[in-house]
Each structure stands twice: as structure tokens, then as C-alpha cells.
Enzyme design. Structure first.
Site, PDB file in Angstrom:
ATOM      1  N   GLY A 168       0.843  -1.192   0.000  1.00  0.00           N
ATOM      2  CA  GLY A 168       0.000   0.000   0.000  1.00  0.00           C
ATOM      3  C   GLY A 168       0.875   1.237   0.000  1.00  0.00           C
ATOM      4  O   GLY A 168       2.070   1.167   0.293  1.00  0.00           O
ATOM      5  N   GLY A 219      -0.145  -5.351   0.380  1.00  0.00           N
ATOM      6  CA  GLY A 219      -1.337  -5.122  -0.443  1.00  0.00           C
ATOM      7  C   GLY A 219      -1.338  -5.918  -1.733  1.00  0.00           C
ATOM      8  O   GLY A 219      -2.406  -6.257  -2.262  1.00  0.00           O
ATOM      9  N   ASP A 232      -1.867  -7.734   7.008  1.00  0.00           N
ATOM     10  CA  ASP A 232      -3.309  -7.499   6.901  1.00  0.00           C
ATOM     11  C   ASP A 232      -3.827  -7.975   5.540  1.00  0.00           C
ATOM     12  O   ASP A 232      -3.343  -8.989   5.037  1.00  0.00           O
ATOM     13  CB  ASP A 232      -3.612  -6.012   7.169  1.00  0.00           C
ATOM     14  CG  ASP A 232      -3.017  -5.092   6.124  1.00  0.00           C
ATOM     15  OD1 ASP A 232      -1.995  -5.451   5.512  1.00  0.00           O
ATOM     16  OD2 ASP A 232      -3.588  -4.006   5.890  1.00  0.00           O
TER      17      ASP A 232
HETATM   18  C1  QUE Z   1       6.388  -2.907   4.890  1.00  0.00           C
HETATM   19  C2  QUE Z   1       5.387  -2.492   4.053  1.00  0.00           C
HETATM   20  C3  QUE Z   1       5.677  -1.885   2.823  1.00  0.00           C
HETATM   21  C4  QUE Z   1       7.022  -1.713   2.477  1.00  0.00           C
HETATM   22  C5  QUE Z   1       8.028  -2.130   3.330  1.00  0.00           C
HETATM   23  C6  QUE Z   1       7.703  -2.711   4.518  1.00  0.00           C
HETATM   24  C7  QUE Z   1       4.659  -1.407   1.913  1.00  0.00           C
HETATM   25  C8  QUE Z   1       5.096  -0.768   0.715  1.00  0.00           C
HETATM   26  C9  QUE Z   1       6.471  -0.627   0.443  1.00  0.00           C
HETATM   27  C10 QUE Z   1       7.019   0.030  -0.714  1.00  0.00           C
HETATM   28  C11 QUE Z   1       8.253  -0.365  -1.238  1.00  0.00           C
HETATM   29  C12 QUE Z   1       8.799   0.261  -2.334  1.00  0.00           C
HETATM   30  C13 QUE Z   1       8.152   1.322  -2.913  1.00  0.00           C
HETATM   31  C14 QUE Z   1       6.934   1.741  -2.378  1.00  0.00           C
HETATM   32  C15 QUE Z   1       6.390   1.098  -1.298  1.00  0.00           C
HETATM   33  O1  QUE Z   1       7.375  -1.124   1.306  1.00  0.00           O
HETATM   34  O2  QUE Z   1       3.451  -1.561   2.174  1.00  0.00           O
HETATM   35  O3  QUE Z   1       6.319   2.797  -2.926  1.00  0.00           O
HETATM   36  O4  QUE Z   1       8.677   1.972  -3.994  1.00  0.00           O
HETATM   37  O5  QUE Z   1       4.171  -0.287  -0.143  1.00  0.00           O
HETATM   38  O6  QUE Z   1       8.692  -3.111   5.369  1.00  0.00           O
HETATM   39  O7  QUE Z   1       4.090  -2.671   4.403  1.00  0.00           O
END
Ligand code: QUE
Length: 350
Positions: free
Chosen positions: A65, A113, A144
Site C-alpha cells: 500500500g 497489499g 493485513d
Molecule cells: C512494509 C510495508 C511496505 C514496504 C516495506 C515494509 C509497503 C510498501 C512498500 C514500498 C516499497 C517500495 C516502494 C513503495 C512502497 O514497502 O506496504 O512505494 O517503492 O508499499 O517493510 O508494508
């Protein structure tokens, strides 16, 4: 701006392509709404027989997410932060109860997600690029999007292991654990999607035919006995003590990994995994997860975890003192509680 969800009809398939490449296609509220709208529209459309979910160009299938935006909303815009999870879980539930089969292509990073939109699909295709994980305890929340249901049904004590450590699984491991139904070489996916769109009633055969024998090693299988022994307890401190008692480098590294996560999030995850199997219906699971998420996003570990992992990227969070997580599981007042999409809702109701 390009649409973050490209949804279109392709033969007899509804196609949804995640298209937010700069964020590994992590889901924001607009994407959740666009996916929900498309699924509702296709639900009653007779010439759409199947739904294919994949990502557009770039790495990753779906990193989770848009937690940076959500964390930034906690101060002053808590309602917006809650709204994301409320609507994301409605999408997860809509997919879980959807009357047409779904095929998700986990061709890259599939976390959080991304798992929530994959696991409800009847067909879940991994590739040599799949990197599956539920890494939420690193940012002060818990696995979740139905994680309580999907993880608690895995063999042995894998749910506890995957939740506390954020361990990554490759495509072969996903298949061995039934998180994926198939492992197919990434360069075959375009042809597979084309065939399914033309002949959706043959989806099972098309996927079976594209799979090569011996889809790679699943190293996690060899560690299952050790995982079951060390994660036998539902108590965080007992699990850590058990890992510390093993004279084993893997156990030592695993204990170190868990000690870097939010202890409150770890305890909440363990308790969720006790509660989730008691739920008869997915609706009950999501109502519990939403109540827990509402409490955890206002607990300081969420903002701090997002700061440390995704904003400053120093990976040095300072966790808040351990709370008793039991009150986090109290049901929300009925007016705030999660509920599924009303069954009669149509695409123009958004
Ligand atoms: C736990 C998470 C997420 C995470 C890392 C966690 C998560 C998520 C991202 C993420 C990673 C790279 C991206 C970005 C988001 O990392 O939900 O936009 O470029 O979206 O330890 O829940």
C-alpha cells in the site's frame, strides 16, 4: 498523467494492470477505487468471463500500500488514513467473493497489499522474478489484507515465521506452499495472457501447459522442522528464547531480524494468528483486521517504521515501549466498524 490502473476488455478477459512504476506499483486510494469500479462493472457483463491482474512496465508486481501517504495523513487527516484501509479491505473482500475466476501474475515484488489482491484469485502465477513477503512488522503494523486468513492456513508455524521476520519467498517456495498455483517463466506470460483472453474456459490447461517441470528450489521446505520448533509458541518472548537456545546460525540471524521489528506489531500479529482461524467468514476476518489497523496506525511505531524504512531509509527505528495489545482487538463502535461493499452497489455509486 497516465492511469494508475489500466483496465480494459481483452477478448473475454477483464484486464487490470497496475501502473505506478515509480513506487513498485504500490496501491493508493485512487487505484483501489479504480479496481473496485472495474470489478463491479465486469461482474454482470456476460462477455467477460475471467479477470487478469498484472503490472505494466517496470519492476515489481505490487509492493503493498502507499504507506508513506497514509503515514503522512496520521497527523490531522486520520480519517483519510482509515479510509484507505477501509476501501482496500472492501476490494479484497469483493475479490474474495467475486463470481468470476481471477488470475494474478506475481512477476516481481509481491508484498502486503499485493498479496491481498493475489490470494483471492483462483489462479496465482509466480515466476523466476517473484519475491513474496509480508513485511508489515518492519513498519509497526501487521500482515493485513486477509493475511490472518491466508497465513494461518499454511502448514506448521510458517504464519508466525513469515509474519515476524518478513522473510521473502521465491516463486518455487510460493508454489510449494500453495500460495501460488503455477510457476511460469516470465518471458512466457504475454503469450499465456493472450491465450487465456481468447479461451478463458481453458485457463487451467493453458497455465498447466506453460509450466515447466522443476520450477526451481524451495529452500524453505528444508527449514520447516526448525521453524516449527522455534515458532511453536504464540508468545513473542518465548519464540525469541527458543531461537536463542538453538546453536544454529540461521536461528541467531532470525532472532536478530525479529528484534529489529516493532515488538508491538509482532505481538499483535501473533495474537491475530490465534484469532483468525476462529472466523467462519472472511467478513469477520476483515472486520477484526480493520479494527486492529485503526489502532496500530495511531500507535507511534507506524509513523516511525515508515520513516525508518521508506522515508529516511536509515533502517534505525526507535520503537515505542511495549503496550498490551489486547485492547487493540476490541471491536470498533458500530458506526466506525468495517463493512463489505453493499451487494447491490453499481459502478455509478462511486
Ligand atoms: C512494509 C510495508 C511496505 C514496504 C516495506 C515494509 C509497503 C510498501 C512498500 C514500498 C516499497 C517500495 C516502494 C513503495 C512502497 O514497502 O506496504 O512505494 O517503492 O508499499 O517493510 O508494508
Amino acid at each position: 498523467m497516465q492511469d494508475e490502473i489500466r483496465s480494459y476488455q481483452d477478448g473475454q478477459a477483464g484486464r487490470m494492470r497496475l501502473n505506478r512504476p515509480h513506487a513498485l506499483h504500490a496501491l493508493d486510494l485512487a487505484m483501489v477505487r479504480a479496481m473496485t469500479r472495474a470489478l463491479i462493472e465486469w461482474r454482470d457483463q456476460d462477455d467477460i468471463r475471467i479477470v487478469l491482474i498484472d503490472h505494466a512496465e517496470g519492476r515489481g508486481f505490487c509492493a503493498g500500500g502507499d504507506v508513506v501517504t497514509i503515514a503522512n495523513n496520521i497527523d490531522g487527516h486520520v480519517a483519510a488514513a482509515r479510509a484507505f484501509f477501509f476501501e482496500e479491505y472492501r476490494l479484497n473482500h469483493l475479490m474474495y467473493t467475486y463470481p468470476k475466476p481471477g488470475v494474478a501474475f506475481m512477476d516481481g515484488v509481491t508484498m502486503g497489499g499485493g498479496v491481498g489482491i493475489t490470494c483471492p484469485c483462483r489462479y496465482r502465477v509466480a515466476t523466476e522474478r517473484t519475491m513474496f513477503a509480508m513485511p508489515e512488522t518492519a513498519i509497526g503494523i501487521f500482515p493485513d489484507v486477509g493475511g490472518g486468513r491466508y497465513l494461518s492456513r499454511l502448514r506448521g508455524r510458517l504464519a508466525q515465521y513469515l509474519s515476524l521476520t518478513s522473510a521473502r519467498l521465491n516463486g518455487a517456495e510460493c508454489k510449494a506452499l500453495r500460495l501460488a498455483t503455477h510457476v511460469i517463466a516470465s518471458d512466457r506470460l504475454d503469450a499465456v495472457k493472450e491465450k487465456i483472453a481468447a479461451n478463458p474456459y481453458r485457463v487451467q490447461a493453458i497455465l498447466d501447459e506453460a509450466e515447466e517441470p522443476g520450477s526451481g528450489d524451495a529452500p524453505i521446505l528444508a527449514r520447516l522442522p526448525l521453524i516449527d520448533r522455534c515458532f511453536a509458541s504464540d508468545d513473542l518472548h518465548a519464540i525469541l528464547a527458543s531461537l536463542d537456545a538453538e546453536e544454529d546460525p540461521w536461528a541467531a540471524a532470525t532472532a536478530k531480524t525479529i528484534r529489529a521489528k516493532s515488538p508491538t506489531a509482532c505481538q499483535a500479529s501473533l495474537r491475530m494468528l490465534v484469532e483468525s482461524p476462529k472466523h467462519m467468514h472472511f467478513v469477520d476476518e476483515m472486520r477484526m483486521e480493520y479494527a486492529l489497523m485503526v489502532r496500530l496506525i495511531e500507535f507511534p511505531d507506524f509513523r516511525e517504521g515508515v520513516r525508518a524504512v521508506l522515508i529516511d531509509k536509515d533502517n534505525a527505528p526507535t520503537w515505542a515501549p511495549l503496550a498490551d495489545v489486547a485492547p487493540f482487538f476490541d471491536p470498533l463502535p458500530e458506526a466506525e466498524a468495517w463493512s463489505p461493499l453493499p451487494a447491490h452497489i453499481g459502478k455509478n455509486d462511486f
